[in-house]
Design an enzyme around this catalytic site. Structure first.
Site, PDB file in Angstrom:
ATOM      1  CE  LYS A   1      -3.761  -2.414   2.275  1.00 14.53           C
ATOM      2  NZ  LYS A   1      -4.328  -2.837   3.569  1.00 14.53           N
TER       3      LYS A   1
ATOM      4  CD  GLN B   1      -3.279  -4.305   6.994  1.00 19.56           C
ATOM      5  OE1 GLN B   1      -3.186  -3.378   6.214  1.00 19.56           O
ATOM      6  NE2 GLN B   1      -3.843  -5.449   6.650  1.00 19.56           N
TER       7      GLN B   1
ATOM      8  CG  ASP C   1      -9.773  -0.316   4.714  1.00 22.27           C
ATOM      9  OD1 ASP C   1      -9.631  -0.539   3.499  1.00 22.27           O
ATOM     10  OD2 ASP C   1      -8.968  -0.686   5.581  1.00 22.27           O
TER      11      ASP C   1
END
Ligand code: NDP
Length: 284
Positions: free
Chosen positions: A49, A93, A116
């Site tokens: 990422k 994460q 997200d």
């Protein structure tokens, strides 16, 4: 033989467009990434990422916290990033260490920075077909269909898998695009009775080569979200395969996504898209 939906190429194109947008509109997008603990797979995901961010012109700020971080400390950091006007998007994460509550953590992320799409506010907005940040993998699937001019409206779409991050948001996205959606999961009996009806078949189960050609309708569009590591020809080396038995299914489908090089790169491209969108919203 099916036309291959080239996720790698498409993701590159999307990233290039975003890069040009960032320069043209003089944007300064910043993604704050939180990693708690030292999960090896998470570190690899974060590295990928970070490279993608660099490519697009998004500043990538890492917050690596030790495994013994308390929930209070994590929430404190999230709140600090929520209130930091320099931060466009926040990515937490997963997985988190066992003593932490990921649901509370996602609920704490400001919905306007929730790149997200895991905050319940964004999930609700998606449900109501209102502007929302949408989970990157299902969003990437829809974008692939659109970029290949594959009609969704009125089509029978069968989704295998109902996880919160892939299956459920995808079901909603397809419904919002006026598909007739059939949802299947591990308790579905006679799965093939449903998959054979699919004009668009999306598999997100995580079982290597589980979808065989006889489960697929002639001419179906097959999107394979699954990522499975299996033994390859070289001893000791694993290879990546999807949920579909690619060599057989590709003879029957009209379009198919490969693994690797299909949905995976699109997921990261859509994350980049969401960060740039969050930056633009912040400036409004
Ligand atoms: P989960 O394990 O959270 O969910 C799997 C889903 O598949 C569940 O809904 C489960 O049903 C269903 N399922 C499992 N076995 C069967 C079966 N035999 N028949 C029908 N349904 C079944 O996984 P995720 O949604 O997180 O991920 C799914 C796959 O996609 C994985 O391979 C993952 O690695 C991959 N993935 C790929 C991404 C990408 O960028 N390409 C991103 C995210 C995930 P039930 O609910 O009943 O348990």
């Amino acid at each position: 033989m099916a036309e291959i939906i080239d996720g790698k190429k498409l993701a590159k194109k999307i990233r290039q467009e975003l890069k040009e947008e960032v320069i043209k509109e003089n944007l300064h997008p910043r993604l704050a990434v939180i990693l708690v603990g030292d999960d090896e797979a998470s570190k690899i995901y974060i590295r990928n990422k970070s490279r993608a961010c660099e490519d697009v012109g998004i500043e990538f700020i890492e917050h690596i916290l030790p495994t013994n971080t308390t929930m209070e400390e994590l929430l404190e950091l999230i709140n600090k990033l929520n209130n930091d006007n320099e931060v466009s998007g926040i990515l937490l994460q997963s997985p988190l260490p066992g003593h932490m509550n990921i649901k509370t953590a996602f609920e704490t992320i400001n919905p306007e920075k929730d790149v997200d799409g895991f905050n319940p506010i964004n999930i609700g907005r998606l449900e109501m077909n209102e502007p929302a940040f949408v989970s990157c993998t299902p969003y990437g699937v829809i974008r692939m269909l659109e970029e290949y001019n594959i009609d969704i409206e009125g089509k029978t779409a069968v989704v295998i898998g109902r996880s919160n991050i892939v299956g459920k948001p995808l079901i909603q996205l397809l419904l919002n695009k006026n598909a007739t959606v059939i949802v299947t999961h591990s308790r579905t009996k006679n799965l093939e009775n449903y998959t054979r009806q699919a004009d668009i078949l999306v598999s997100a189960i995580g079982k290597a080569k589980y979808i065989k050609a006889d489960m697929v309708k002639e001419g179906a569009v097959v999107i394979d979200v699954g990522i499975n590591r299996i033994k390859g020809d070289v001893p000791g080396k694993k290879v990546l395969v999807g949920d579909t038995d690619y060599s057989e299914v590709s003879k029957k489908a009209s379009y198919i996504t490969p693994v690797p090089g299909g949905v995976g790169p699109m997921t990261i491209a859509m994350l980049m898209h969401n960060v740039v969108k969050a930056e633009k919203l912040k400036n409004k």
